[in-house]
Scaffold this motif. Structure first.
Motif, PDB file in Angstrom:
ATOM      1  N   ILE A   6       0.856  -1.191   0.000  1.00  0.00           N
ATOM      2  CA  ILE A   6       0.000   0.000   0.000  1.00  0.00           C
ATOM      3  C   ILE A   6       0.885   1.230   0.000  1.00  0.00           C
ATOM      4  N   LEU A   7       1.897   1.188   0.855  1.00  0.00           N
ATOM      5  CA  LEU A   7       2.790   2.346   0.962  1.00  0.00           C
ATOM      6  C   LEU A   7       4.223   1.890   0.777  1.00  0.00           C
ATOM      7  N   LYS A   8       4.937   2.592  -0.089  1.00  0.00           N
ATOM      8  CA  LYS A   8       6.331   2.246  -0.326  1.00  0.00           C
ATOM      9  C   LYS A   8       7.167   3.518  -0.260  1.00  0.00           C
ATOM     10  N   VAL A   9       8.067   3.538   0.699  1.00  0.00           N
ATOM     11  CA  VAL A   9       8.975   4.676   0.847  1.00  0.00           C
ATOM     12  C   VAL A   9      10.333   4.204   0.348  1.00  0.00           C
ATOM     13  N   ASP A  10      10.877   4.917  -0.622  1.00  0.00           N
ATOM     14  CA  ASP A  10      12.079   4.416  -1.285  1.00  0.00           C
ATOM     15  C   ASP A  10      13.207   5.448  -1.266  1.00  0.00           C
ATOM     16  N   GLY A  11      14.242   5.150  -0.510  1.00  0.00           N
ATOM     17  CA  GLY A  11      15.445   5.991  -0.490  1.00  0.00           C
ATOM     18  C   GLY A  11      15.186   7.433  -0.100  1.00  0.00           C
ATOM     19  N   LEU A  12      14.310   7.624   0.877  1.00  0.00           N
ATOM     20  CA  LEU A  12      13.873   8.980   1.213  1.00  0.00           C
ATOM     21  C   LEU A  12      14.930   9.737   2.020  1.00  0.00           C
ATOM     22  N   SER A  13      15.271  10.921   1.519  1.00  0.00           N
ATOM     23  CA  SER A  13      16.161  11.815   2.264  1.00  0.00           C
ATOM     24  C   SER A  13      15.464  13.150   2.459  1.00  0.00           C
ATOM     25  N   VAL A  14      15.576  13.667   3.656  1.00  0.00           N
ATOM     26  CA  VAL A  14      14.967  14.969   3.962  1.00  0.00           C
ATOM     27  C   VAL A  14      15.990  15.794   4.722  1.00  0.00           C
ATOM     28  N   ALA A  15      16.092  17.063   4.374  1.00  0.00           N
ATOM     29  CA  ALA A  15      17.048  17.934   5.053  1.00  0.00           C
ATOM     30  C   ALA A  15      16.337  19.173   5.568  1.00  0.00           C
ATOM     31  N   TYR A  16      16.701  19.575   6.786  1.00  0.00           N
ATOM     32  CA  TYR A  16      16.310  20.906   7.287  1.00  0.00           C
ATOM     33  C   TYR A  16      17.530  21.785   7.132  1.00  0.00           C
ATOM     34  N   GLY A  17      17.576  22.575   6.081  1.00  0.00           N
ATOM     35  CA  GLY A  17      18.787  23.349   5.833  1.00  0.00           C
ATOM     36  C   GLY A  17      19.956  22.385   5.672  1.00  0.00           C
ATOM     37  N   PRO A  18      21.027  22.614   6.417  1.00  0.00           N
ATOM     38  CA  PRO A  18      22.192  21.720   6.274  1.00  0.00           C
ATOM     39  C   PRO A  18      22.021  20.402   7.035  1.00  0.00           C
ATOM     40  N   VAL A  19      20.996  20.336   7.904  1.00  0.00           N
ATOM     41  CA  VAL A  19      20.836  19.136   8.722  1.00  0.00           C
ATOM     42  C   VAL A  19      20.055  18.076   7.969  1.00  0.00           C
ATOM     43  N   ARG A  20      20.664  16.906   7.816  1.00  0.00           N
ATOM     44  CA  ARG A  20      19.970  15.807   7.159  1.00  0.00           C
ATOM     45  C   ARG A  20      19.157  15.049   8.188  1.00  0.00           C
ATOM     46  N   ALA A  21      17.832  15.138   8.096  1.00  0.00           N
ATOM     47  CA  ALA A  21      16.994  14.482   9.092  1.00  0.00           C
ATOM     48  C   ALA A  21      16.729  13.028   8.729  1.00  0.00           C
ATOM     49  N   ILE A  27      11.012   2.010   3.474  1.00  0.00           N
ATOM     50  CA  ILE A  27      10.141   1.107   4.223  1.00  0.00           C
ATOM     51  C   ILE A  27       8.958   0.699   3.348  1.00  0.00           C
ATOM     52  N   GLU A  28       8.340  -0.391   3.713  1.00  0.00           N
ATOM     53  CA  GLU A  28       7.178  -0.887   2.977  1.00  0.00           C
ATOM     54  C   GLU A  28       6.073  -1.246   3.951  1.00  0.00           C
ATOM     55  N   VAL A  29       4.843  -0.915   3.578  1.00  0.00           N
ATOM     56  CA  VAL A  29       3.704  -1.332   4.387  1.00  0.00           C
ATOM     57  C   VAL A  29       2.747  -2.092   3.475  1.00  0.00           C
ATOM     58  N   LEU A 193       0.565   2.401   9.705  1.00  0.00           N
ATOM     59  CA  LEU A 193       1.984   2.728   9.906  1.00  0.00           C
ATOM     60  C   LEU A 193       2.065   3.604  11.145  1.00  0.00           C
ATOM     61  N   MET A 194       2.816   3.123  12.136  1.00  0.00           N
ATOM     62  CA  MET A 194       2.855   3.813  13.418  1.00  0.00           C
ATOM     63  C   MET A 194       4.271   4.174  13.782  1.00  0.00           C
ATOM     64  N   VAL A 195       4.409   5.362  14.329  1.00  0.00           N
ATOM     65  CA  VAL A 195       5.699   5.808  14.827  1.00  0.00           C
ATOM     66  C   VAL A 195       5.547   5.943  16.326  1.00  0.00           C
ATOM     67  N   TYR A 210      10.593  -1.357  12.044  1.00  0.00           N
ATOM     68  CA  TYR A 210      11.837  -0.742  11.608  1.00  0.00           C
ATOM     69  C   TYR A 210      12.393   0.045  12.779  1.00  0.00           C
ATOM     70  N   ILE A 211      13.675  -0.039  12.964  1.00  0.00           N
ATOM     71  CA  ILE A 211      14.310   0.825  13.964  1.00  0.00           C
ATOM     72  C   ILE A 211      15.017   1.938  13.218  1.00  0.00           C
ATOM     73  N   LEU A 212      14.656   3.141  13.587  1.00  0.00           N
ATOM     74  CA  LEU A 212      15.238   4.307  12.942  1.00  0.00           C
ATOM     75  C   LEU A 212      16.225   4.937  13.919  1.00  0.00           C
ATOM     76  N   SER A 213      17.406   5.245  13.410  1.00  0.00           N
ATOM     77  CA  SER A 213      18.399   5.855  14.284  1.00  0.00           C
ATOM     78  C   SER A 213      19.217   6.850  13.471  1.00  0.00           C
ATOM     79  N   ASN A 214      19.343   8.055  13.975  1.00  0.00           N
ATOM     80  CA  ASN A 214      20.075   9.109  13.260  1.00  0.00           C
ATOM     81  C   ASN A 214      19.647   9.249  11.805  1.00  0.00           C
ATOM     82  N   GLY A 215      18.352   9.118  11.557  1.00  0.00           N
ATOM     83  CA  GLY A 215      17.849   9.347  10.218  1.00  0.00           C
ATOM     84  C   GLY A 215      18.042   8.186   9.271  1.00  0.00           C
ATOM     85  N   GLU A 216      18.490   7.039   9.776  1.00  0.00           N
ATOM     86  CA  GLU A 216      18.686   5.885   8.897  1.00  0.00           C
ATOM     87  C   GLU A 216      17.976   4.666   9.464  1.00  0.00           C
TER      88      GLU A 216
END
Lengths: 243, 291
Positions: A6-21, A27-29, A193-195, A210-216
């Motif tokens: 239903i949901l497929k997140v592929d290689g997603l990168s997001v940055a707040y200014g210089p900070v890569r969040a 991930i897949e749901v 999908l729950m966080v 999924y375990i997310l740590s430091n944006g990965e």
């Protein structure tokens, strides 16, 4: 076709200014599954959800809903395609009555085939709300407010339900109620999908995690195997994020 | 005494309409649209242009024309900067304001022009022993009818529910499928219609139009929304009414030697209100959610 997530997140990168969040998060749901994304504060969990909803724009990567790319679309368009979110802090419309909050969701749901029966079913699910239809949403207790937020999301007849820290700021007993509700939704076949920071709770209801740590994404596995990992407690709970 | 109450109520209700127009756009965009005063000014000139027509046509033309100008204002000036920071939007609103003023000067000249619209309304009428110009009860009636219609639309229609939701939490409204474009256009057009109503009442009261006639009303509307609590529609209307009523009452009760400093007293009142309620009288209740 039915195997398509239903949901497929592929290689997603997001940055707040210089900070890569977020850095290359995938991930897949799958249909009918409950997926938990856990991780300490600041790991990028909420950023992930905000990006899926369209409120944040990714620097790279894509999000697909039922095989169609939705990243780059407006939040309202994505919502209309069938993505509903119960945000952290609930964000009910406090100046509106409970009934008007639900009505707003009904307006969205009608476009997706939501009808009076769905409305009645939803109120049966949360009888407290039926008794308080004419109250302003600001007068609800924390637990009631969470019920309203979930009811509102369900009334939009979503393909997938996103939950951002559903236990946040709630009394322990209320948290139990919320997770019981999630189990019920799962039994009914809802895709979720729950966080969640409360990893123990999140893994109890989840199929995949999924375990997310430091944006990965650090670990992706079934919730079952994650729970049984011996070093998990030490590695995760040891940091004391949630408890 | 009754006469003064009528004066105060008429001015107060006019201010309430003006403030509501500002609060509507602020609610969904977090923008104080200073070009709102020029919507009012455009309304004034439409009355001047159509002065020979029967009054229902004048009213219809004014409502339509100002609504269209408000619509164009959003599309041309504000939509391109919607994602920009608030300062950019604010400066845009000043730019639009000055542009429209100068277009008015260019076309119609700098000097105020007399308009005969509603001149019969200045005749006095006897109400419960008080002699008041007809325009005052007319103003009260028009404002009351407009507010009832406005409340009905906001409470009972789908668009109204969506606008109230968007005014409280714009992002959450979008996450529930409310189209940002639709509610913002609706807010601008509705604020244009309110500006047109205010313009009609103002021109009927003062009998003149000028390129700068919108400056004072927009300031009043802005202050009224601050008193009422930015973002609260009821607050804006109440704030506007209070501001208008206080202005008129001070005019009456102040001794003659200080009456020319009336506005200093009015704004002292504003400061006192804000000292007591820094968030305004009807602050957004979002901060009070129970956990």
């Amino acid at each position: 076709m039915n195997d398509q997530p239903i949901l497929k997140v592929d290689g997603l990168s997001v940055a707040y200014g210089p900070v890569r969040a977020l850095r290359g998060v995938s991930i897949e749901v799958r249909r009918g599954r409950t997926v938990s994304v856990i991780g300490p504060n600041g790991a990028g969990k909420s950023t992930l959800l905000w990006t899926i909803t369209g409120l944040l724009k990714p620097a790279a990567g894509s999000v697909e809903l039922e095989g169609e790319v939705i990243s780059g679309l407006k939040p309202e368009t994505i919502a209309r395609r069938g993505l509903a979110i119960v945000p952290e802090g609930r964000h009910n419309f406090l100046s509106l009555t409970v009934a008007d909050n639900l009505r707003l969701a009904q307006i969205a749901g009608r476009r997706r085939g939501g009808d009076e029966a769905l409305y009645e079913r939803t109120l049966d699910r949360f009888p407290v709300l039926r008794d308080r239809l004419d109250s302003p949403a600001s007068q609800l207790s924390g637990g009631e407010a969470q019920q309203l937020a979930i009811a509102r999301a369900l009334l939009t007849k979503p393909l997938i339900l996103l939950l951002d820290e559903p236990s946040f700021g709630l009394a322990p007993l209320t948290v139990e109620g919320v997770f019981e509700e999630l189990v019920r939704l799962k039994e009914e076949g809802m895709t979720v999908l729950m966080v969640e920071q409360n990893a123990g709770k999140a893994l109890e209801v989840a199929d995949d995690a999924y375990i997310l740590s430091n944006g990965e994404v650090e670990t992706a596995s079934s919730a079952e195997s994650l729970k049984s990992q011996e070093d998990f407690d030490a590695a995760y709970f040891g940091e004391g994020g949630a408890f | 005494m009754l006469q003064h109450i009528f004066d105060a109520a008429a001015t107060g209700s006019l201010y309430a309409v003006i403030a509501l127009g500002i609060a509507l756009v602020f609610g969904v965009m977090r923008l104080v649209n200073f070009a709102y005063g020029e919507l009012l000014m455009v309304g004034g000139y439409v009355v001047l242009l159509t002065a020979g027509l029967p009054w229902p046509l004048i009213v219809a033309c004014t409502l339509a024309a100002v609504g269209i100008v408000a619509f164009l204002m959003e599309r041309i000036a504000f939509r391109p900067v919607r994602e920009a920071d608030p300062t950019t939007m604010l400066i845009t609103s000043f730019a639009v304001s000055i542009l429209l003023q100068n277009i008015a000067v260019w076309i119609a000249g700098r000097r105020p022009k007399g308009v005969s619209f509603g001149s019969s309304l200045s005749e006095p009428v006897d109400i419960a022993g008080a002699s008041v110009p007809i325009v005052e009860p007319v103003t009260l009636g028009v404002v009351a009818a407009s507010l009832i219609l406005f409340v009905f639309i906001m409470r009972k229609t789908e668009l109204g529910v969506q606008m109230r939701a968007a005014a409280e939490d714009f992002r959450m409204a979008r996450l529930m499928g409310v189209r940002a474009d639709s509610v913002i256009v609706a807010a601008f057009v509705a604020s244009g219609v309110l500006a047109a109503i205010a313009a009609l009442l103002l021109v009927a009261t003062t009998g003149s139009v000028s390129p700068y006639m919108g400056l004072q009303p927009v300031l009043i509307g802005f202050v009224a929304t601050v008193i009422g609590g930015m973002g609260s529609l009821i607050g804006a209307a109440v704030g506007g009414f209070a501001l208008g009523a206080v202005t008129v009452l001070l005019q009456v009760v102040l001794p003659e030697s200080v009456v020319s400093y009336r506005d200093a007293f009015v704004f002292s009142f504003v400061i006192l209100v804000l000292l007591a309620w820094p968030q305004g009288l009807f602050a957004n209740r979002a901060a009070e959610e129970r956990v």
